[in-house]
Design an enzyme around this catalytic site. Sequence first.
Site, PDB file in Angstrom:
ATOM      1  CE1 TYR A 154       7.994  -6.804   5.672  1.00  0.00           C
ATOM      2  CE2 TYR A 154       5.848  -7.249   4.691  1.00  0.00           C
ATOM      3  CZ  TYR A 154       6.651  -6.474   5.501  1.00  0.00           C
ATOM      4  OH  TYR A 154       6.120  -5.383   6.154  1.00  0.00           O
ATOM      5  CE  LYS A 158       6.515  -7.220   9.044  1.00  0.00           C
ATOM      6  NZ  LYS A 158       6.984  -6.544  10.279  1.00  0.00           N
TER       7      LYS A 158
END
Length: 253
Positions: A154, A158
Amino acid sequence: MNAGNGRVALVTGAARGIGAEIAKRLSRDGFAVGVLDLDKAAAQEVADELVATGGAAAAAAADVSDEAAVDAAVTEIAARLGPPVVLVNNAGITRDALLFKMSVEEWDLVMQVHLRGAFLMSKRVQSFMREAGHGRIINLSSTSALGNRGQGNYSAAKAGVQGFTKTLALELGRFGITANAVAPGFIVTDMTRATAERLGQTFEEFSAARVANIPVNRPGQPQDVAHAVSFLADERSGFVSGQVIYVAGGPRC
């Protein structure tokens, strides 16, 4: 249904949480809103709510990592509402695990939704924006882009979203298109509640531990993120591009 005013926004992952709140805010701002989500029924509920409150909206189902599905969904929204000039790439998932426990599948799935999804959606929608001579691409990043234990996939995704956003700003600016990212910190959503559950904590315990490190001394709400998106979608933000706005109650919370 056609908005008729050239102000059409398309929001991915808009069936719940932050995405639904962004869709509602953009509707209040006067945009006709395309509500995209993997869950068509839930997306339709949001679209129906927008219409019931006087807005124009249409729902479509799409796996944002599937090129054919993206093309079909965007084509449907454009036919029903008009060509989108605002795109909010909000769709996202988590598959948290420490590095030695994370599977290749968990890594790939998160990358596909966040990065491939933002790429496919932006590539498809920018043609409408270029034709209009105006556009806003707003990508959802996260404070996890700065690193977060148990979120290697993640965090990397991001961070990648931020680099992608800055590149879009450089490439598309001459066509009147801006690209910016919004990076939320701790926001009260179903996703953060699920994280608390995964860690074996009550949400109250989980929330209190995070609020203790937030200078403004409260958790974020989906509306906080929607306010930032609203600004970046507005005509008045036309000289803001390639930026990452942290909506986190502090510099990097």
